[in-house]
Design a protein around this motif. Structure first.
Motif, mmCIF file in Angstrom:
data_model
loop_
_atom_site.group_PDB
_atom_site.id
_atom_site.type_symbol
_atom_site.label_atom_id
_atom_site.label_comp_id
_atom_site.label_asym_id
_atom_site.label_seq_id
_atom_site.Cartn_x
_atom_site.Cartn_y
_atom_site.Cartn_z
ATOM 1 N N UNK A 1 -0.745 -1.612 -10.685
ATOM 2 C CA UNK A 1 -0.484 -2.862 -9.954
ATOM 3 C C UNK A 1 0.109 -2.578 -8.579
ATOM 4 N N UNK A 2 1.100 -1.688 -8.541
ATOM 5 C CA UNK A 2 1.785 -1.403 -7.276
ATOM 6 C C UNK A 2 0.903 -0.607 -6.320
ATOM 7 N N UNK A 3 -0.047 0.142 -6.867
ATOM 8 C CA UNK A 3 -0.942 0.933 -6.018
ATOM 9 C C UNK A 3 -1.765 0.005 -5.117
ATOM 10 N N UNK A 4 -2.293 -1.086 -5.681
ATOM 11 C CA UNK A 4 -3.081 -2.030 -4.889
ATOM 12 C C UNK A 4 -2.251 -2.692 -3.796
ATOM 13 N N UNK A 5 -1.003 -3.067 -4.133
ATOM 14 C CA UNK A 5 -0.110 -3.687 -3.150
ATOM 15 C C UNK A 5 0.227 -2.693 -2.036
ATOM 16 N N UNK A 6 0.542 -1.450 -2.402
ATOM 17 C CA UNK A 6 0.888 -0.428 -1.409
ATOM 18 C C UNK A 6 -0.300 -0.118 -0.501
ATOM 19 N N UNK A 7 -1.506 -0.094 -1.069
ATOM 20 C CA UNK A 7 -2.705 0.161 -0.270
ATOM 21 C C UNK A 7 -2.919 -0.965 0.747
ATOM 22 N N UNK A 8 -2.741 -2.205 0.303
ATOM 23 C CA UNK A 8 -2.874 -3.345 1.215
ATOM 24 C C UNK A 8 -1.838 -3.254 2.341
ATOM 25 N N UNK A 9 -0.580 -2.969 2.006
ATOM 26 C CA UNK A 9 0.471 -2.861 3.022
ATOM 27 C C UNK A 9 0.190 -1.739 4.009
ATOM 28 N N UNK A 10 -0.364 -0.628 3.508
ATOM 29 C CA UNK A 10 -0.676 0.514 4.367
ATOM 30 C C UNK A 10 -1.773 0.173 5.369
ATOM 31 N N UNK A 11 -2.831 -0.478 4.894
ATOM 32 C CA UNK A 11 -3.946 -0.847 5.784
ATOM 33 C C UNK A 11 -3.476 -1.899 6.797
ATOM 34 N N UNK A 12 -2.686 -2.848 6.344
ATOM 35 C CA UNK A 12 -2.170 -3.892 7.253
ATOM 36 C C UNK A 12 -1.278 -3.277 8.323
ATOM 37 N N UNK A 13 -0.433 -2.344 7.922
ATOM 38 C CA UNK A 13 0.447 -1.655 8.873
ATOM 39 C C UNK A 13 -0.378 -0.876 9.900
ATOM 40 N N UNK B 1 1.725 7.235 2.416
ATOM 41 C CA UNK B 1 1.969 5.817 2.701
ATOM 42 C C UNK B 1 1.520 4.898 1.569
ATOM 43 N N UNK B 2 0.835 5.436 0.571
ATOM 44 C CA UNK B 2 0.355 4.616 -0.543
ATOM 45 C C UNK B 2 0.965 5.087 -1.864
ATOM 46 N N UNK B 3 0.748 6.367 -2.209
ATOM 47 C CA UNK B 3 1.175 6.874 -3.513
ATOM 48 C C UNK B 3 2.696 6.818 -3.680
ATOM 49 N N UNK B 4 3.447 7.221 -2.638
ATOM 50 C CA UNK B 4 4.913 7.265 -2.761
ATOM 51 C C UNK B 4 5.523 5.873 -2.966
ATOM 52 N N UNK B 5 5.214 4.874 -2.101
ATOM 53 C CA UNK B 5 5.786 3.540 -2.363
ATOM 54 C C UNK B 5 5.299 2.927 -3.671
ATOM 55 N N UNK B 6 4.035 3.187 -4.036
ATOM 56 C CA UNK B 6 3.529 2.666 -5.316
ATOM 57 C C UNK B 6 4.323 3.253 -6.474
ATOM 58 N N UNK B 7 4.627 4.540 -6.395
ATOM 59 C CA UNK B 7 5.357 5.207 -7.480
ATOM 60 C C UNK B 7 6.789 4.687 -7.582
ATOM 61 N N UNK B 8 7.512 4.665 -6.460
ATOM 62 C CA UNK B 8 8.922 4.241 -6.513
ATOM 63 C C UNK B 8 9.037 2.765 -6.919
ATOM 64 N N UNK B 9 8.113 1.925 -6.448
ATOM 65 C CA UNK B 9 8.144 0.512 -6.858
ATOM 66 C C UNK B 9 7.826 0.359 -8.340
ATOM 67 N N UNK B 10 6.902 1.185 -8.846
ATOM 68 C CA UNK B 10 6.562 1.127 -10.275
ATOM 69 C C UNK B 10 7.755 1.543 -11.132
ATOM 70 N N UNK B 11 8.485 2.584 -10.695
ATOM 71 C CA UNK B 11 9.690 3.008 -11.418
ATOM 72 C C UNK B 11 10.718 1.877 -11.440
ATOM 73 N N UNK B 12 10.922 1.251 -10.282
ATOM 74 C CA UNK B 12 11.896 0.151 -10.195
ATOM 75 C C UNK B 12 11.478 -1.022 -11.078
ATOM 76 N N UNK B 13 10.188 -1.389 -11.026
ATOM 77 C CA UNK B 13 9.701 -2.513 -11.839
ATOM 78 C C UNK B 13 9.823 -2.215 -13.335
ATOM 79 N N UNK B 14 9.539 -0.971 -13.704
ATOM 80 C CA UNK B 14 9.658 -0.592 -15.117
ATOM 81 C C UNK B 14 11.110 -0.721 -15.582
#
Length: 746
Positions: A16-28, A185-198
């Protein structure tokens, strides 16, 4: 089974977080960055071809309960690599131990260690008068403690050595803890957000001390956090023997389980990552095609959530957060600003000392010698220790309990990493500007004036960049402290109602817009204004040497960043006086002889002489039955009495040792006024002290046996040594970027 369940749930969050991080990366990428531009240059590969430190210490071998002399090398990636002795290192024999120190704590007291061990297995405490789990033969232990993995026990002979090794070990822990690459810019924020959400799904809010190491290590810690209490309840009562034996057995069981979890975690996480990478091109194509629609859909969702959440969040902020923001900020600012001021002071003193030595001792040749050392100042654990120690003053006291901050170590280490980076940026900018000027200078006087002018120029850039970095650090730290607190407070009234907002998201965009993330963004907005205002007011006061936001340096050096893109400067090669090209083979051989960044200024250690005298290069390697490695010297001291006897014999026999014997394995000395002067004894800017002439011993020739070679992949702390002391062929020199090895000893 438990590991698989935890990882399965985590991987769902990660996808779930991977898709959000990818969108944020492309938008940035499309919208760009409007933040202030850094004035200092950034070095791409800081420690290429260098060893951080190497030296001797004693290690406790648990298998035979004896202390052994070990030669420890800390390569460029901060792994701890332990060899049988210095000869084993020089002969390219495989190391005994490879340690990735992520998640470890460095203890310098056996009592500290015993306290942690006693608390790890409740109800099992040795009775007074009984021998503890560990006895140290000297008064200067160094213990690496981990809540799940095996522990490592070392000791040295003097307090000065202990402080030096402690600084080195802490630098290793600091570096290895920061194992998730920020370049991703994608894998790292997706991972840390997934850890936090879990963790939030388990109602665990606030900072987490075990977010340490690379992704696999962090996930292993996540699994062990849930698994270990159950195992302790199940296995603890079944352990037999005396209290010390039960404690020792429990540590071994925990380590064995941690290794099993690590292997399973690595396989499952790699599979999840591969699946996301496979889907990435299609997802990215959708994002770029429908960017405007996705943004519109997200803003519509945010407006609905904002209308529902914001009134409650603002009341919570006003009553429970706003009154404490200034107190938290002040607690953060004081030690952090002192640390960055100390970085500036250390950099100023090193350059000023170098300038005075050039005046007193010579011109370009001395400059090259000092610049080679200055270029690695940021990675000198002992010289940087006075900067890092400032963060030890950080205490949130009552605020820590109020906001559910388990420990301040997360903020301390983050600030220390920023300090090291700013120091290296300042040094690299100074190097680049000086290198550009050298061709225009006429003599020694011109050189000294130019160094002073460049120093002042770099310090201005440092002041601006350090202000920017600190303000960003303060904002992030305040968010890390307050947002989890707000989410926990709002959860009972808000979280259950979020499901109804899911219908507002188009199915095609569901991979890039999540209700939970949008809800957190709304909560963040509720407190962000107060945080920005608090940091802005702090900058206006000028109390901590922060620039106002309106102070922006625009293109003060338009060509400087172009210089930083060039080939890294090799001072020894560029100004060695050898115009002809160096053959590739000679260059490789010379790279292996680069002296460690830290140089031992105490000569031969007492226990080093005995080990090397017993095993000369021409003699065969004897075997010892109780030691698993056949390469171990038979007379390594076996215990407290053995070590003391060897030291006594060596001290009596010192007079008979030829002068050349001690030189053979001695490490060159570093200038004492630069390496070992305490921070309070530093000379003020107006009258900087220079090192005493002749204080530094020149590096011995390769034949003297002091050459430090380029670390191979086997030395990086990332791979596993061959079991049973089995001799494997030497590996080619190389670089390991990831930190994937679990702590292992053979």
């Amino acid at each position: 089974e438990k590991t698989g369940k935890v990882l399965g749930e985590f991987c769902r969050f990660y996808k779930e977080q991977y898709g959000v991080a990818l969108f944020n990366s492309v938008r940035y990428e499309i919208e760009g960055n409007g933040g202030p531009q850094a004035q200092l240059l950034h070095r791409k590969v800081p420690l290429e071809d260098h060893v951080i430190y190497s030296g001797n210490l004693f290690q406790y071998i648990e298998e035979n309960k004896k202390w052994r002399n070990r030669f420890c090398v800390v390569p460029h990636n901060y792994g701890l690599v332990l060899y049988e002795n210095k000869l084993a290192y020089e002969r390219d024999l495989p190391p005994r131990v490879l340690v990735n120190s992520a998640g470890y704590k460095i203890l310098t007291s056996v009592d500290q260690y015993l306290e942690l061990v006693n608390s790890s297995l409740p109800g099992v405490t040795p009775k007074s008068g009984h021998s503890p789990i560990l006895k140290c033969p000297t008064d200067f232990p160094l213990i690496l403690w981990h809540p799940y993995a095996r522990h490592y026990y070392f000791c040295v002979m003097t307090g000065k050595e202990q402080e030096k090794w402690r600084a080195v070990f802490q630098d290793c822990v600091r570096h290895c803890n920061n194992g998730i690459s920020e370049d991703s810019k994608v894998e790292a924020p997706a991972f840390t957000d997934a850890v936090r959400m879990y963790r939030q799904s388990k109602e665990q809010y606030g900072t987490w001390d075990m977010l340490c190491g690379n992704e696999t290590q962090v996930l292993s810690n996540l699994v062990m956090e849930e698994l270990l209490p159950e195992l302790r309840t199940t296995i603890g009562p079944r352990l037999k023997g005396k209290a010390q034996e039960r404690q020792r057995t429990w540590i071994q069981i925990s380590d064995a389980i941690y290794r099993m979890v690590y292997e399973q975690t690595k396989a499952q996480y790699d599979a999840a990552m591969a699946k996301c990478e496979q889907e990435r091109p299609q997802m990215e194509s959708t994002i770029r095609t429908d960017m405007d629609q996705i943004i519109t859909s997200k803003e519509h969702l945010a407006s609905k959530i904002r209308a529902f959440v914001l009134p409650k969040a603002e009341v919570c902020v006003r009553n429970h957060v706003q009154p404490y923001i200034s107190s938290i900020l002040e607690a953060l600012m004081t030690p952090t600003s002192q640390g960055f001021a100390e970085v500036r002071e250390v950099f100023f003193k090193e350059v000023t000392d170098m300038n005075m030595n050039i005046v007193n001792e010579g011109g370009l040749e001395k400059l090259v010698e000092y610049m080679e050392k200055l270029s690695h100042l940021a990675f000198h654990p002992v010289k940087m220790q006075s900067c890092y120690e400032k963060m030890d003053q950080l205490k949130l006291e009552g605020l820590q309990q109020r906001f559910d901050v388990s420990s301040t170590s997360v903020f301390k280490q983050r600030a220390q990493i920023h300090m090291r980076q700013q120091m290296d940026d300042a040094v690299y900018t100074f190097e680049t500007l000086l290198h550009q000027e050298l061709g225009k200078l006429q003599g020694k006087d011109d050189l000294c004036k130019s160094i002073q002018r460049i120093l002042e120029r770099v310090l201005k850039k440092y002041d601006y960049d350090s202000s920017t970095v600190r303000k960003k650090f303060f904002r992030e730290a305040l968010l890390q402290i307050t947002i989890p607190f707000l989410l926990k407070k709002l959860a009972p009234t808000c979280k259950g109602e979020l499901a109804k907002f899911q219908e507002l998201i188009f199915e095609d965009f569901a991979s890039f817009i999540l209700v939970e993330n949008t809800y957190e963004e709304v909560v963040l907005q509720s407190v962000m204004k107060d945080i920005m205002q608090a940091v802005k007011e702090a900058a206006v006061q000028r109390k901590h040497n922060l620039y106002r936001d309106s102070m922006v340096m625009h293109n003060s050096d338009p060509n400087l960043h172009l210089l930083g893109e060039g080939i890294p400067i090799d001072w020894g090669e560029a100004y060695s006086g050898q115009p002809e090209a160096e053959p590739a083979a000679d260059k490789r051989r010379r790279a292996k002889q680069v002296v460690s960044v830290i140089q031992d200024d105490e000569g031969v250690l007492p226990y080093e002489v005995g080990a090397e005298a017993l095993l000369q290069p021409s003699s065969p390697e004897p075997q010892e039955p109780e030691d698993p490695d056949p390469g171990a010297p038979p007379s390594s001291p076996d215990g407290v009495e053995g070590i003391r006897e060897v030291l006594a014999k060596e001290s009596l026999g010192d007079a008979d040792v030829p002068s050349g014997a001690s030189v053979q394995h001695a490490t060159p000395a570093s200038p004492k006024p630069r390496a070992d002067v305490p921070s309070e004894a530093r000379v003020p800017h107006a009258t900087p002290a220079s090192p005493a002439p002749g204080a530094e011993t020149p590096s011995p020739s390769p034949s003297a046996g002091t050459a430090c070679r380029q670390p191979s992949d086997k030395e990086t702390g990332e791979e596993v040594a061959a079991p049973g002391g089995e001799r494997s062929p030497p590996q080619p020199a190389g670089t390991m970027e990831s930190g994937e090895a679990v702590q292992t000893e053979f």
